[in-house]
Design an enzyme around this catalytic site. Structure first.
Site, mmCIF file in Angstrom:
data_model
loop_
_atom_site.group_PDB
_atom_site.id
_atom_site.type_symbol
_atom_site.label_atom_id
_atom_site.label_comp_id
_atom_site.label_asym_id
_atom_site.label_seq_id
_atom_site.Cartn_x
_atom_site.Cartn_y
_atom_site.Cartn_z
ATOM 1 N N CYS A 2 0.598 -1.134 -0.104
ATOM 2 C CA CYS A 2 0.117 -0.044 0.051
ATOM 3 C C CYS A 2 0.988 1.240 0.096
ATOM 4 O O CYS A 2 1.853 1.011 0.511
ATOM 5 C CB CYS A 2 -0.981 0.163 1.175
ATOM 6 S SG CYS A 2 -2.055 -1.282 1.260
ATOM 7 N N ARG A 27 3.554 -0.234 -5.100
ATOM 8 C CA ARG A 27 3.139 -0.703 -3.700
ATOM 9 C C ARG A 27 1.821 -1.575 -3.711
ATOM 10 O O ARG A 27 1.506 -2.111 -2.832
ATOM 11 C CB ARG A 27 3.173 0.459 -2.685
ATOM 12 C CG ARG A 27 4.496 1.069 -2.777
ATOM 13 C CD ARG A 27 4.715 2.272 -1.668
ATOM 14 N NE ARG A 27 4.359 1.704 -0.444
ATOM 15 C CZ ARG A 27 5.489 1.420 0.383
ATOM 16 N NH1 ARG A 27 6.893 1.742 -0.059
ATOM 17 N NH2 ARG A 27 5.638 1.025 1.453
ATOM 18 N N TRP A 76 -2.690 -2.577 -1.593
ATOM 19 C CA TRP A 76 -2.558 -3.968 -2.074
ATOM 20 C C TRP A 76 -3.264 -4.657 -1.004
ATOM 21 O O TRP A 76 -3.245 -4.574 0.648
ATOM 22 C CB TRP A 76 -1.107 -4.354 -1.829
ATOM 23 C CG TRP A 76 -0.810 -5.592 -2.375
ATOM 24 C CD1 TRP A 76 -0.498 -5.992 -3.752
ATOM 25 C CD2 TRP A 76 -0.709 -6.854 -1.307
ATOM 26 N NE1 TRP A 76 -0.405 -7.444 -3.386
ATOM 27 C CE2 TRP A 76 -0.305 -7.712 -2.339
ATOM 28 C CE3 TRP A 76 -0.658 -6.963 -0.093
ATOM 29 C CZ2 TRP A 76 0.017 -9.206 -2.002
ATOM 30 C CZ3 TRP A 76 -0.425 -8.263 0.454
ATOM 31 C CH2 TRP A 76 -0.368 -9.404 -0.517
ATOM 32 N N ASN A 100 -0.883 1.846 5.774
ATOM 33 C CA ASN A 100 -0.166 0.991 5.319
ATOM 34 C C ASN A 100 0.307 0.126 6.399
ATOM 35 O O ASN A 100 0.866 0.359 7.265
ATOM 36 C CB ASN A 100 1.044 1.215 4.444
ATOM 37 C CG ASN A 100 1.993 0.640 4.233
ATOM 38 O OD1 ASN A 100 1.831 -0.892 3.890
ATOM 39 N ND2 ASN A 100 3.419 0.807 4.218
ATOM 40 N N GLY A 101 0.164 -1.426 6.231
ATOM 41 C CA GLY A 101 0.604 -2.355 7.242
ATOM 42 C C GLY A 101 -0.756 -3.169 7.630
ATOM 43 O O GLY A 101 -1.757 -3.259 6.970
ATOM 44 N N GLU A 483 16.142 -17.226 -10.662
ATOM 45 C CA GLU A 483 15.799 -16.181 -10.927
ATOM 46 C C GLU A 483 15.187 -15.840 -12.306
ATOM 47 O O GLU A 483 14.072 -15.115 -12.396
ATOM 48 C CB GLU A 483 17.028 -15.057 -10.773
ATOM 49 C CG GLU A 483 16.617 -13.634 -10.969
ATOM 50 C CD GLU A 483 15.525 -12.842 -10.454
ATOM 51 O OE1 GLU A 483 15.190 -13.514 -9.388
ATOM 52 O OE2 GLU A 483 15.130 -11.956 -10.859
ATOM 53 N N LYS A 487 11.099 -14.627 -12.846
ATOM 54 C CA LYS A 487 10.867 -13.284 -13.515
ATOM 55 C C LYS A 487 9.986 -13.703 -14.580
ATOM 56 O O LYS A 487 8.884 -12.838 -14.911
ATOM 57 C CB LYS A 487 12.339 -12.916 -14.251
ATOM 58 C CG LYS A 487 12.592 -11.553 -14.743
ATOM 59 C CD LYS A 487 12.810 -10.729 -13.445
ATOM 60 C CE LYS A 487 12.278 -10.891 -12.163
ATOM 61 N NZ LYS A 487 12.700 -10.439 -10.802
ATOM 62 N N GLU A 490 6.258 -14.379 -13.042
ATOM 63 C CA GLU A 490 5.423 -13.266 -12.306
ATOM 64 C C GLU A 490 4.974 -12.310 -13.405
ATOM 65 O O GLU A 490 4.147 -11.809 -13.022
ATOM 66 C CB GLU A 490 6.471 -12.690 -11.158
ATOM 67 C CG GLU A 490 7.666 -11.688 -11.793
ATOM 68 C CD GLU A 490 8.233 -10.790 -10.654
ATOM 69 O OE1 GLU A 490 7.856 -10.260 -9.873
ATOM 70 O OE2 GLU A 490 9.459 -11.108 -10.815
ATOM 71 N N HIS A 506 14.978 -37.288 -11.545
ATOM 72 C CA HIS A 506 14.338 -37.955 -10.102
ATOM 73 C C HIS A 506 12.909 -37.454 -9.867
ATOM 74 O O HIS A 506 12.676 -37.778 -8.861
ATOM 75 C CB HIS A 506 15.458 -37.513 -9.101
ATOM 76 C CG HIS A 506 16.787 -37.836 -9.050
ATOM 77 N ND1 HIS A 506 17.228 -39.120 -9.002
ATOM 78 C CD2 HIS A 506 17.856 -37.186 -9.666
ATOM 79 C CE1 HIS A 506 18.675 -39.191 -9.234
ATOM 80 N NE2 HIS A 506 18.832 -38.110 -9.559
ATOM 81 N N LYS A 605 5.418 -4.085 -5.029
ATOM 82 C CA LYS A 605 6.962 -4.011 -5.116
ATOM 83 C C LYS A 605 7.436 -4.098 -3.607
ATOM 84 O O LYS A 605 8.430 -4.881 -3.332
ATOM 85 C CB LYS A 605 7.292 -2.953 -5.884
ATOM 86 C CG LYS A 605 8.820 -2.897 -5.807
ATOM 87 C CD LYS A 605 9.381 -2.117 -6.978
ATOM 88 C CE LYS A 605 10.806 -2.298 -7.234
ATOM 89 N NZ LYS A 605 11.117 -3.724 -7.936
HETATM 90 C C1 F6R Z 1 10.639 -10.170 -7.996
HETATM 91 C C2 F6R Z 1 10.530 -9.299 -6.703
HETATM 92 C C3 F6R Z 1 10.477 -9.750 -5.334
HETATM 93 C C4 F6R Z 1 11.462 -9.112 -4.460
HETATM 94 C C5 F6R Z 1 11.146 -9.503 -2.799
HETATM 95 C C6 F6R Z 1 12.087 -8.689 -1.949
HETATM 96 O O1 F6R Z 1 10.842 -9.474 -9.286
HETATM 97 O O2 F6R Z 1 11.026 -8.132 -6.949
HETATM 98 O O3 F6R Z 1 10.664 -11.214 -5.304
HETATM 99 O O4 F6R Z 1 12.802 -9.273 -4.787
HETATM 100 O O5 F6R Z 1 9.774 -9.117 -2.691
HETATM 101 O O6 F6R Z 1 11.990 -7.464 -2.163
HETATM 102 P P1 F6R Z 1 13.329 -6.470 -1.465
HETATM 103 O O7 F6R Z 1 14.405 -6.769 -2.247
HETATM 104 O O8 F6R Z 1 12.513 -4.989 -1.482
HETATM 105 O O9 F6R Z 1 13.324 -7.030 0.071
#
Ligand code: F6R
Length: 610
Positions: A2, A27, A76, A100-101, A483, A487, A490, A506, A605
Site C-alpha cells: 500500500c 506498492r 494492496w 499501510n500495514g 531467478e 521473472k 511473475e 529424479h 513491490k
Molecule cells: C521479484 C521481486 C521480489 C522481491 C522481494 C524482496 O521480481 O521483486 O521477489 O525481490 O519481494 O523485495 P526486497 O528486495 O525489496 O526486499
C-alpha cells in the site's frame, strides 16, 4: 505494501495526491482513494482498481475540486477483497485515515468498538483503526491525544495519515514497522510511503522513526517522539533525480531498468575499488572482524534471495567460507543457530521487506553482525543493520526486480573478493585481476547482451503460447535459472519451474511432454558436457529446448531447437550477461501475452507485511 501520500500547502492538493499515488502504484493497485478538505467538510473519492479510475471520477463528477490539503492511498489488499467499500480512506465524517500495514488485533478492537455503537462498512483492519481514532477524538477533541491513545492499542504494523474535520490544513502521521517519510518543500509539506512519490516537488525529507507522530502543515512540520515530547529531526536529501523515476521514452519501467544495468553496475562497484582492490569502508567491519567470521548467512526474499545464491557461490568459491542462503520468512521463525562468529547479510532492494527486517532484528538479538545490502537509502533495514552497503541502482519502479538484482550480484562479487583477501585465500594481484574484469568487462558484456534484444523477442515468440516451462542449469547456472524462472512467471503468468539439471530425472522429467519449452542455461565451461547430457534427456522426451551459452561454446545443431549465444566473461561472472537476456525474454513474453508488465496481478513491490 500500500502507498500513502498527503499534502498540505499553498497549491491545489488534488493533482499532487494523484501524481504521488501514481508514483506509489508499484506498492499496490487494487484500489485507490483520496480525502481532501473542502469548504463543506472532508470530501472522499475512492474506487476499486487503478488510479485512472479515480481520475475518471474527478473528471466527471468533481471537475472543480480544489483543496490545499488532503491524503491519498493506493491499496494492496490484505483484509477484504479489492472493492470500492474496502478502499481507503476510511473513517467517519469527523476523521479520515489511510493506512499501510496490518492491524493484527483488529477483531478484538472491532468487538470493543461495536460495544460503543460503531458499525462497519468494510472488511478491513484499517477501518477499525480509523474508528478507534474517531472514538478517542470524540472523547478528547484533541487529534494528537486521540492518535496517541489509539496507537497504544494497535498491535501490528502501521504507517498512518489522518485528517480531522476541525483541523483543516493539518495532516497527522504516525508509524510503526511500516515506512513513512515527511517531505519538505517551499510550497507545502508532504507525507509519503516513499521518496519517488514527492520527487517531482522536493528531495528534502525526514524519516519518521518508530513511534513518532508528525503534524504536517503548509509551512511547518512538528514531530513528537513516543512519549509525546517535541523533537528536532535532521533533514535528509535524496540524490535521485526526478527523471530516474520516469519512463523516459521506454514503453515500460521494466525495460528502462534493464537498460540501466550497465550504469548501475559501474555506479555501485567503481567507487568501491581503490588501487585495484576492494574498498568497502564499513563501520564495524575491519579486516580483522571479517577474518573472524566463521559462517555467513544471506537472508532475503524473492529476487534478492536469488542474488544471495550467486553471492554464496562467489564467496564459497573465492573465500572458502561456508555460506547459507535462507528465505527470510522461514528464517525468522526457525530459531536459527547464530552467534558472534556469524555474519548475516540481509539483502533487499526496498529495505522495507517485513520478513527481511524481522530476520535482521532476530540476527542482532542472537549477537550476529548484520550487514544490509540495500538500494533505498535511509530505509528501515539500512538504518537498523550494524553495517550497510548501498547498491546504487537508482529507483526501481517496475514490480519485477531487474537492475537491483544485477547490482546485488555485482556487489556480492566484490564482497567475495574482500573476504577472500581477508581470509588469505587470494593474493592482491589475483584480487586486482578479478576486480579489473568485474568493473571493466561486466558492464560491457551487459551492453552487448542488450544488443541481443531482437533474438530475445524471437525466443519469447516461441515460448509465449506455453502453459508450462522449465529452466535448468548446473552450479551457478542453476542459481540464475531460479531467478529467470521467477521473472518469467511473475510477469507473463506462464507456469515455470527451475531445476538443477541433474535432478530432473529424479521425478520432474515426467512433466516433460511434446513441445514443453526447456531453457537450458549452459555457461560454465566445466559443466557443458554434463549439461548436454541433461538436455538430451529432456529432448528425447519431446521438450522444445532453448540453450543459453557463451558465444564461444560449440553447440551441435541437433542438441537444441534454439541457441542464444551471449557475451563471454570468466565463468563466475557469466550470470550477469545471462540474466540480462533472460530478463529480456521474460519482458518480451509478457508484452506478447498482453500482460501488465510493470504491475503484474496480485503483486506489489514493497512487501511490508509478512
Ligand atoms: C521479484 C521481486 C521480489 C522481491 C522481494 C524482496 O521480481 O521483486 O521477489 O525481490 O519481494 O523485495 P526486497 O528486495 O525489496 O526486499
Amino acid at each position: 505494501m500500500c502507498g500513502i501520500i498527503g499534502y498540505s500547502g499553498v497549491e491545489n492538493s488534488v493533482p499532487k495526491l494523484i501524481e504521488g499515488l501514481k508514483a506509489l502504484e508499484y506498492r499496490g493497485y487494487d484500489s485507490a482513494g483520496i480525502a481532501v478538505f473542502t469548504e463543506s467538510g472532508i470530501s472522499v473519492i475512492k474506487a476499486k482498481g487503478r488510479i485512472a479510475n479515480i481520475e475518471k471520477i474527478l473528471d466527471t463528477e468533481y471537475q472543480n475540486l480544489e483543496s490545499v490539503c488532503g491524503i491519498g492511498h493506493t491499496r494492496w489488499a490484505t483484509h477484504g477483497e479489492p472493492s470500492d467499500r474496502n478502499s481507503h480512506p476510511h473513517g467517519t465524517d469527523r476523521i479520515r485515515l489511510v493506512h499501510n500495514g496490518i492491524i493484527e488485533n483488529y477483531i478484538q478492537l472491532k468487538k470493543e468498538l461495536s460495544a460503543c455503537d460503531y458499525s462497519f462498512e468494510s472488511d478491513t483492519d484499517t477501518e477499525i483503526a480509523a474508528k478507534l481514532v474517531d472514538l478517542n477524538y470524540k472523547t478528547s477533541e484533541d487529534p494528537l491525544q486521540a492518535i496517541k491513545t489509539s496507537v497504544e492499542k494497535l498491535y501490528g504494523s502501521y504507517a498512518l495519515g489522518i485528517i480531522f474535520d476541525k483541523y483543516p490544513g493539518k495532516i497527522y502521521a504516525a508509524r510503526k514497522d511500516s515506512p513513512l517519510i515527511v517531505a519538505i518543500s517551499d510550497k507545502g509539506n508532504f507525507i509519503a510511503s516513499d521518496i519517488p512519490a514527492v520527487l517531482k516537488y522536493t528531495n528534502r525529507y525526514y524519516q519518521l522513526e518508530q513511534g513518532e507522530i508528525a503534524v504536517v502543515e503548509k509551512d511547518k512540520v512538528t514531530v513528537y517522539d513516543e512519549c509525546g515530547s517535541l523533537i528536532k529531526k535532521d533533514i535528509m536529501t535524496a540524490d535521485w533525480d526526478v527523471r530516474a523515476a520516469e519512463k523516459c521514452g521506454y514503453e515500460h519501467f521494466m525495460l528502462k531498468e534493464i537498460y540501466e544495468e550497465p550504469l548501475a553496475i559501474v555506479n555501485t562497484i567503481r567507487p568501491r575499488i581503490n588501487d585495484g582492490l576492494p574498498c568497502l569502508d564499513l563501520p564495524g567491519l575491519t579486516d580483522d572482524t571479517i577474518k573472524a567470521f566463521k559462517r555467513i548467512n544471506i537472508v532475503a526474499c524473492g529476487t534478492a534471495m536469488h542474488a544471495g545464491f550467486i553471492g554464496r557461490t562467489a564467496i564459497e568459491r573465492l573465500a572458502r567460507i561456508p555460506v547459507k542462503v535462507e528465505i527470510a520468512s522461514e528464517f525468522r521463525y526457525k530459531n536459527p543457530i547464530l552467534d558472534k562468529d556469524d555474519l548475516v547479510i540481509i539483502m533487499s532492494q526496498s529495505g522495507e521487506t517485513a520478513d527481511s527486517l524481522a530476520a535482521l532484528r532476530l540476527s542482532k538479538e542472537h549477537g550476529a553482525h548484520t550487514l544490509a545490502i540495500v538500494n533505498v537509502a535511509g530505509s528501515s533495514i539500512a538504518r537498523e543493520a550494524d553495517s550497510t552497503l548501498y547498491t546504487w541502482a537508482g529507483p526501481e519502479i517496475a514490480v519485477a526486480s531487474t537492475k537491483a538484482y544485477t547490482v546485488q550480484i555485482s556487489l556480492m562479487y566484490l564482497i567475495a573478493a574482500k573476504f577472500a583477501l581477508c581470509h588469505g585465500k587470494i593474493t592482491d594481484d589475483e584480487a586486482r585481476q578479478y576486480l579489473h574484469a568485474l568493473i571493466e568487462q561486466t558492464p560491457v558484456a551487459v551492453e552487448n547482451a542488450l544488443k541481443l534484444s531482437d533474438r530475445c523477442i524471437q525466443i519469447s515468440e516461441k515460448i509465449s503460447g506455453a502453459e508450462h516451462l522449465f529452466y535448468i542449469g548446473r552450479g551457478i547456472d542453476y542459481d540464475i535459472a531460479q531467478e529467470a524462472s521467477l521473472k518469467l512467471k511473475e510477469i507473463s503468468y506462464i507456469h515455470s519451474e527451475s531445476y538443477a539439471a541433474g535432478e530432473m530425472k529424479h521425478g520432474t522429467i515426467s512433466l516433460i511432454t511434446e513441445g514443453v519449452p526447456v531453457i537450458a542455461i549452459c555457461t560454465q565451461d566445466h559443466l557443458v558436457e554434463k549439461m548436454i547430457s541433461n538436455i538430451k534427456e529432456v529432448k528425447a522426451r519431446g521438450a522444445y529446448v532453448i540453450v543459453i551459452c557463451k558465444e564461444n561454446t560449440h553447440m551441435d545443431k541437433e542438441v537444441a531447437d534454439e541457441v542464444l549465444k551471449i557475451p563471454v566473461l570468466s565463468d563466475l561472472f557469466m550470470p550477469i550477461p545471462a540474466i540480462t537476456v533472460l530478463q529480456l525474454v521474460a519482458y518480451h513474453t509478457s508484452v506478447i501475452r498482453g500482460c501488465d508488465v510493470d504491475k503484474p496481478r496480485n503483486l506489489a513491490k514493497s512487501v511490508t507485511v509478512e
